[in-house]
Write a protein that holds these residues in place. Structure first.
Motif, PDB file in Angstrom:
ATOM      1  N   ASN A  28       0.852  -1.191   0.000  1.00 45.31           N
ATOM      2  CA  ASN A  28       0.000   0.000   0.000  1.00 45.31           C
ATOM      3  C   ASN A  28       0.881   1.231   0.000  1.00 45.31           C
ATOM      4  O   ASN A  28       1.508   1.506   1.009  1.00 45.31           O
ATOM      5  CB  ASN A  28      -0.917   0.017   1.212  1.00 45.31           C
ATOM      6  N   PRO A  29       0.943   2.028  -1.009  1.00 43.32           N
ATOM      7  CA  PRO A  29       0.476   1.814  -2.375  1.00 43.32           C
ATOM      8  C   PRO A  29       1.604   1.461  -3.335  1.00 43.32           C
ATOM      9  O   PRO A  29       1.385   1.265  -4.506  1.00 43.32           O
ATOM     10  CB  PRO A  29      -0.104   3.180  -2.754  1.00 43.32           C
ATOM     11  N   ASN A  49      -5.301  -6.514 -14.100  1.00 46.16           N
ATOM     12  CA  ASN A  49      -6.212  -6.694 -12.969  1.00 46.16           C
ATOM     13  C   ASN A  49      -6.653  -8.156 -12.936  1.00 46.16           C
ATOM     14  O   ASN A  49      -6.278  -8.949 -13.812  1.00 46.16           O
ATOM     15  CB  ASN A  49      -7.393  -5.716 -13.025  1.00 46.16           C
ATOM     16  N   SER A  75      -1.437   3.727  -6.396  1.00 52.40           N
ATOM     17  CA  SER A  75      -2.308   4.734  -5.783  1.00 52.40           C
ATOM     18  C   SER A  75      -3.596   4.984  -6.549  1.00 52.40           C
ATOM     19  O   SER A  75      -4.633   5.271  -5.956  1.00 52.40           O
ATOM     20  CB  SER A  75      -1.577   6.073  -5.647  1.00 52.40           C
ATOM     21  N   ASN A  76      -3.547   4.884  -7.860  1.00 53.10           N
ATOM     22  CA  ASN A  76      -4.716   5.183  -8.697  1.00 53.10           C
ATOM     23  C   ASN A  76      -5.609   3.976  -8.955  1.00 53.10           C
ATOM     24  O   ASN A  76      -6.535   4.056  -9.765  1.00 53.10           O
ATOM     25  CB  ASN A  76      -4.262   5.769 -10.037  1.00 53.10           C
ATOM     26  N   TYR A  77      -5.337   2.868  -8.280  1.00 52.09           N
ATOM     27  CA  TYR A  77      -6.099   1.644  -8.509  1.00 52.09           C
ATOM     28  C   TYR A  77      -6.762   1.179  -7.216  1.00 52.09           C
ATOM     29  O   TYR A  77      -6.242   1.424  -6.132  1.00 52.09           O
ATOM     30  CB  TYR A  77      -5.187   0.546  -9.068  1.00 52.09           C
ATOM     31  N   PRO A  78      -7.883   0.467  -7.331  1.00 49.38           N
ATOM     32  CA  PRO A  78      -8.562  -0.014  -6.118  1.00 49.38           C
ATOM     33  C   PRO A  78      -7.839  -1.199  -5.485  1.00 49.38           C
ATOM     34  O   PRO A  78      -7.026  -1.865  -6.127  1.00 49.38           O
ATOM     35  CB  PRO A  78      -9.942  -0.430  -6.639  1.00 49.38           C
ATOM     36  N   SER A  79      -8.155  -1.449  -4.232  1.00 49.07           N
ATOM     37  CA  SER A  79      -7.630  -2.633  -3.556  1.00 49.07           C
ATOM     38  C   SER A  79      -8.009  -3.872  -4.343  1.00 49.07           C
ATOM     39  O   SER A  79      -9.078  -3.932  -4.963  1.00 49.07           O
ATOM     40  CB  SER A  79      -8.218  -2.751  -2.146  1.00 49.07           C
ATOM     41  N   GLY A  80      -7.135  -4.861  -4.311  1.00 50.69           N
ATOM     42  CA  GLY A  80      -7.445  -6.106  -5.002  1.00 50.69           C
ATOM     43  C   GLY A  80      -6.204  -6.876  -5.391  1.00 50.69           C
ATOM     44  O   GLY A  80      -5.083  -6.522  -5.040  1.00 50.69           O
ATOM     45  N   TYR A  82      -3.701  -8.241  -8.278  1.00 48.86           N
ATOM     46  CA  TYR A  82      -3.175  -7.857  -9.584  1.00 48.86           C
ATOM     47  C   TYR A  82      -2.139  -8.887 -10.021  1.00 48.86           C
ATOM     48  O   TYR A  82      -1.567  -9.601  -9.189  1.00 48.86           O
ATOM     49  CB  TYR A  82      -2.549  -6.462  -9.532  1.00 48.86           C
ATOM     50  N   LYS A 116      -5.681  -1.121   0.556  1.00 49.25           N
ATOM     51  CA  LYS A 116      -5.775   0.303   0.948  1.00 49.25           C
ATOM     52  C   LYS A 116      -6.567   0.442   2.222  1.00 49.25           C
ATOM     53  O   LYS A 116      -7.388  -0.342   2.551  1.00 49.25           O
ATOM     54  CB  LYS A 116      -6.424   1.114  -0.165  1.00 49.25           C
TER      55      LYS A 116
END
Length: 116
Positions: A28-29, A49, A75-80, A82, A116
Motif C-alpha cells: 500500500n500503495p 487486474n 495509488s490510482n487503482y482499487p484494492s485487489g 493484480y 488500501k
C-alpha cells in the motif's frame, strides 16, 4: 598462467528470465518488483487486474542482461489482486535451421495484492 582463466560472467548474470522478488506484498500503495534477464532482450513488464485486463505497462523495450528492479505505484487503482507479467523476446536464440532471426518467448506471471 598454469591454471584456469578467471571468469566472473556466470556470477553476475542470472540463469533464467524470472520475477525474483516483489516486496512488500501485500502492499500500500508502492511495491518493488525485482526481475532478472539472462540475456539482452526486448521485454514487457505489464500489470493486469484480476479480470485479465491490462491496466499499465511498466516497461516495453530493450534491456540488458542482469538484475533489474522497478517500483509500481498503485495509488490510482482499487484494492485487489493484480498480476505482474514479464514477457521477453530473446533474439540470441539460434533455431535448429540456423536462423539467427528466430525468437523464443519467455514469460512469467506473479500475483500481488494491493490493500488500501
Amino acid at each position: 598462467c598454469a591454471g584456469n582463466p578467471l571468469s566472473i560472467e556466470g556470477i553476475f548474470t542470472p540463469n533464467e528470465y524470472i520475477i525474483s522478488n516483489i516486496y512488500p506484498n501485500p502492499f500500500n500503495p508502492i511495491t518493488n518488483i525485482e526481475y532478472s534477464l539472462p540475456e539482452n532482450a526486448n521485454i514487457k513488464l505489464i500489470i493486469y487486474n484480476i479480470q485479465g485486463r491490462e491496466i499499465q505497462t511498466l516497461i516495453n523495450g530493450f534491456q540488458t542482461a542482469g538484475y533489474h528492479s522497478i517500483k509500481w505505484d498503485g495509488s490510482n487503482y482499487p484494492s485487489g489482486i493484480y498480476l505482474i507479467r514479464l514477457e521477453s523476446d530473446d533474439f540470441s536464440f539460434l533455431s535448429d535451421s540456423g536462423d539467427t532471426d528466430s525468437k523464443k518467448r519467455n514469460a512469467q506471471t506473479q500475483k500481488i495484492i494491493l490493500i488500501k
